[in-house]
Design a protein around this motif. Structure first.
Motif, PDB file in Angstrom:
ATOM      1  N   LEU A  13       0.826  -1.209   0.000  1.00 50.67           N
ATOM      2  CA  LEU A  13       0.000   0.000   0.000  1.00 50.67           C
ATOM      3  C   LEU A  13       0.861   1.259   0.000  1.00 50.67           C
ATOM      4  O   LEU A  13       0.532   2.244  -0.676  1.00 50.67           O
ATOM      5  N   ASP A  14       1.951   1.228   0.739  1.00 56.37           N
ATOM      6  CA  ASP A  14       2.861   2.369   0.764  1.00 56.37           C
ATOM      7  C   ASP A  14       3.458   2.609  -0.625  1.00 56.37           C
ATOM      8  O   ASP A  14       3.537   3.750  -1.095  1.00 56.37           O
ATOM      9  N   GLN A  15       3.855   1.545  -1.287  1.00 60.65           N
ATOM     10  CA  GLN A  15       4.395   1.648  -2.643  1.00 60.65           C
ATOM     11  C   GLN A  15       3.336   2.194  -3.601  1.00 60.65           C
ATOM     12  O   GLN A  15       3.636   3.034  -4.453  1.00 60.65           O
ATOM     13  N   GLU A  16       2.099   1.744  -3.471  1.00 57.48           N
ATOM     14  CA  GLU A  16       1.024   2.232  -4.330  1.00 57.48           C
ATOM     15  C   GLU A  16       0.780   3.725  -4.113  1.00 57.48           C
ATOM     16  O   GLU A  16       0.544   4.459  -5.082  1.00 57.48           O
ATOM     17  N   CYS A  17       0.855   4.183  -2.863  1.00 52.00           N
ATOM     18  CA  CYS A  17       0.685   5.617  -2.572  1.00 52.00           C
ATOM     19  C   CYS A  17       1.789   6.434  -3.239  1.00 52.00           C
ATOM     20  O   CYS A  17       1.521   7.488  -3.835  1.00 52.00           O
ATOM     21  N   ARG A  18       3.017   5.965  -3.142  1.00 52.16           N
ATOM     22  CA  ARG A  18       4.128   6.678  -3.773  1.00 52.16           C
ATOM     23  C   ARG A  18       3.982   6.689  -5.293  1.00 52.16           C
ATOM     24  O   ARG A  18       4.223   7.710  -5.944  1.00 52.16           O
ATOM     25  N   GLN A  19       3.556   5.578  -5.858  1.00 52.36           N
ATOM     26  CA  GLN A  19       3.370   5.492  -7.312  1.00 52.36           C
ATOM     27  C   GLN A  19       2.249   6.427  -7.766  1.00 52.36           C
ATOM     28  O   GLN A  19       2.382   7.113  -8.775  1.00 52.36           O
ATOM     29  N   LEU A  20       1.154   6.457  -7.014  1.00 54.51           N
ATOM     30  CA  LEU A  20       0.046   7.350  -7.370  1.00 54.51           C
ATOM     31  C   LEU A  20       0.462   8.813  -7.286  1.00 54.51           C
ATOM     32  O   LEU A  20       0.085   9.628  -8.140  1.00 54.51           O
ATOM     33  N   SER A  21       1.247   9.170  -6.284  1.00 52.95           N
ATOM     34  CA  SER A  21       1.737  10.546  -6.158  1.00 52.95           C
ATOM     35  C   SER A  21       2.624  10.907  -7.349  1.00 52.95           C
ATOM     36  O   SER A  21       2.532  12.017  -7.885  1.00 52.95           O
ATOM     37  N   PHE A  22       3.473   9.982  -7.765  1.00 52.34           N
ATOM     38  CA  PHE A  22       4.333  10.206  -8.918  1.00 52.34           C
ATOM     39  C   PHE A  22       3.493  10.419 -10.181  1.00 52.34           C
ATOM     40  O   PHE A  22       3.731  11.351 -10.957  1.00 52.34           O
ATOM     41  N   GLU A  23       2.509   9.547 -10.380  1.00 51.95           N
ATOM     42  CA  GLU A  23       1.639   9.664 -11.561  1.00 51.95           C
ATOM     43  C   GLU A  23       0.853  10.971 -11.533  1.00 51.95           C
ATOM     44  O   GLU A  23       0.651  11.605 -12.572  1.00 51.95           O
ATOM     45  N   GLN A  24       0.427  11.376 -10.351  1.00 60.79           N
ATOM     46  CA  GLN A  24      -0.314  12.632 -10.210  1.00 60.79           C
ATOM     47  C   GLN A  24       0.560  13.815 -10.647  1.00 60.79           C
ATOM     48  O   GLN A  24       0.117  14.659 -11.417  1.00 60.79           O
ATOM     49  N   LYS A  25       1.776  13.873 -10.156  1.00 59.92           N
ATOM     50  CA  LYS A  25       2.683  14.968 -10.514  1.00 59.92           C
ATOM     51  C   LYS A  25       2.980  14.963 -12.011  1.00 59.92           C
ATOM     52  O   LYS A  25       3.075  16.018 -12.644  1.00 59.92           O
ATOM     53  N   LYS A  26       3.118  13.787 -12.581  1.00 58.37           N
ATOM     54  CA  LYS A  26       3.395  13.663 -14.009  1.00 58.37           C
ATOM     55  C   LYS A  26       2.225  14.213 -14.836  1.00 58.37           C
ATOM     56  O   LYS A  26       2.438  14.955 -15.802  1.00 58.37           O
ATOM     57  N   LEU A  27       0.997  13.870 -14.427  1.00 58.98           N
ATOM     58  CA  LEU A  27      -0.179  14.350 -15.155  1.00 58.98           C
ATOM     59  C   LEU A  27      -0.412  15.844 -14.956  1.00 58.98           C
ATOM     60  O   LEU A  27      -0.902  16.517 -15.865  1.00 58.98           O
ATOM     61  N   GLU A  28      -0.085  16.354 -13.775  1.00 55.72           N
ATOM     62  CA  GLU A  28      -0.293  17.776 -13.513  1.00 55.72           C
ATOM     63  C   GLU A  28       0.598  18.642 -14.399  1.00 55.72           C
ATOM     64  O   GLU A  28       0.261  19.784 -14.683  1.00 55.72           O
ATOM     65  N   ARG A  29       1.731  18.119 -14.826  1.00 52.37           N
ATOM     66  CA  ARG A  29       2.655  18.877 -15.680  1.00 52.37           C
ATOM     67  C   ARG A  29       2.199  18.928 -17.141  1.00 52.37           C
ATOM     68  O   ARG A  29       2.672  19.760 -17.904  1.00 52.37           O
ATOM     69  N   LYS A  30       1.308  18.023 -17.530  1.00 56.68           N
ATOM     70  CA  LYS A  30       0.855  17.995 -18.921  1.00 56.68           C
ATOM     71  C   LYS A  30      -0.071  19.178 -19.184  1.00 56.68           C
ATOM     72  O   LYS A  30      -0.962  19.469 -18.388  1.00 56.68           O
ATOM     73  N   PRO A  31       0.123  19.831 -20.320  1.00 54.80           N
ATOM     74  CA  PRO A  31      -0.773  20.948 -20.655  1.00 54.80           C
ATOM     75  C   PRO A  31      -2.145  20.433 -21.089  1.00 54.80           C
ATOM     76  O   PRO A  31      -2.281  19.332 -21.618  1.00 54.80           O
ATOM     77  N   GLY A  32      -3.163  21.230 -20.805  1.00 54.43           N
ATOM     78  CA  GLY A  32      -4.518  20.880 -21.226  1.00 54.43           C
ATOM     79  C   GLY A  32      -5.270  19.997 -20.247  1.00 54.43           C
ATOM     80  O   GLY A  32      -6.413  19.631 -20.508  1.00 54.43           O
ATOM     81  N   ILE A  33      -4.659  19.656 -19.143  1.00 57.56           N
ATOM     82  CA  ILE A  33      -5.328  18.826 -18.137  1.00 57.56           C
ATOM     83  C   ILE A  33      -5.514  19.676 -16.880  1.00 57.56           C
ATOM     84  O   ILE A  33      -4.558  20.271 -16.390  1.00 57.56           O
ATOM     85  N   ALA A  34      -6.741  19.735 -16.383  1.00 55.65           N
ATOM     86  CA  ALA A  34      -7.036  20.546 -15.203  1.00 55.65           C
ATOM     87  C   ALA A  34      -6.401  19.913 -13.965  1.00 55.65           C
ATOM     88  O   ALA A  34      -6.635  18.742 -13.664  1.00 55.65           O
ATOM     89  N   LYS A  35      -5.589  20.698 -13.278  1.00 56.70           N
ATOM     90  CA  LYS A  35      -4.898  20.194 -12.088  1.00 56.70           C
ATOM     91  C   LYS A  35      -5.871  19.783 -10.995  1.00 56.70           C
ATOM     92  O   LYS A  35      -5.627  18.837 -10.263  1.00 56.70           O
ATOM     93  N   GLN A  36      -6.998  20.501 -10.876  1.00 58.07           N
ATOM     94  CA  GLN A  36      -7.975  20.183  -9.836  1.00 58.07           C
ATOM     95  C   GLN A  36      -8.589  18.798 -10.060  1.00 58.07           C
ATOM     96  O   GLN A  36      -8.788  18.040  -9.118  1.00 58.07           O
ATOM     97  N   ASP A  37      -8.888  18.487 -11.316  1.00 64.82           N
ATOM     98  CA  ASP A  37      -9.458  17.171 -11.628  1.00 64.82           C
ATOM     99  C   ASP A  37      -8.464  16.054 -11.321  1.00 64.82           C
ATOM    100  O   ASP A  37      -8.826  15.020 -10.757  1.00 64.82           O
TER     101      ASP A  37
END
Length: 128
Positions: A32-56
């Motif tokens: 579960l700890d590994q999954e949390c870290r992976q999800l945080s990484f994926e979140q940061k990666k998606l937030e950097r992409k243009p055209g995607i709302a950070k709030q969503d």
């Protein structure tokens, strides 16, 4: 008619089952700890992409991260119970779903009666 019911699985604590449960809890905590870290990484990666709302992105990922953190808190509670309960005590370790057949004329109290599965040292000793 058939319906699905959730039935708790309880482990009767012994020295060997206590060791096995600690290992199981440790493995699940690490996962579960590994999954949390992976999800945080994926979140940061998606937030950097243009055209995607950070709030969503944040709302979607925080929901999944919080669900895993709740599971981590539950595992910590079970671990504390494992350390404090004496041998011979019952500790709820899992839940399974069972298919229950309901017919006309059945007593509803019997159909909805609390059921559980008891395990001792890896063997089912009672399904009540």
């Amino acid at each position: 008619m058939q319906m699905i019911r959730t039935i708790p699985v309880k482990e009767i604590l012994t020295a060997s089952s206590r060791t096995q449960l600690k290992d199981k809890f440790d493995q699940r905590t690490q996962q579960l700890d590994q999954e949390c870290r992976q999800l945080s990484f994926e979140q940061k990666k998606l937030e950097r992409k243009p055209g995607i709302a950070k709030q969503d992105v944040e709302r979607r990922f925080s929901k999944e991260i919080n669900r895993r953190k709740d599971q981590l808190r539950w595992l910590e509670y079970q671990r504390q119970q494992l350390d404090t309960l004496p041998d011979g005590s019952e500790l709820e370790t899992d839940e399974v779903e069972a298919l229950v057949t309901v017919e006309e004329g059945d007593h509803w109290a019997e159909v909805t009666q609390e059921q559980q599965i008891l395990i001792k040292d890896g063997k089912v000793i009672r399904a009540r």
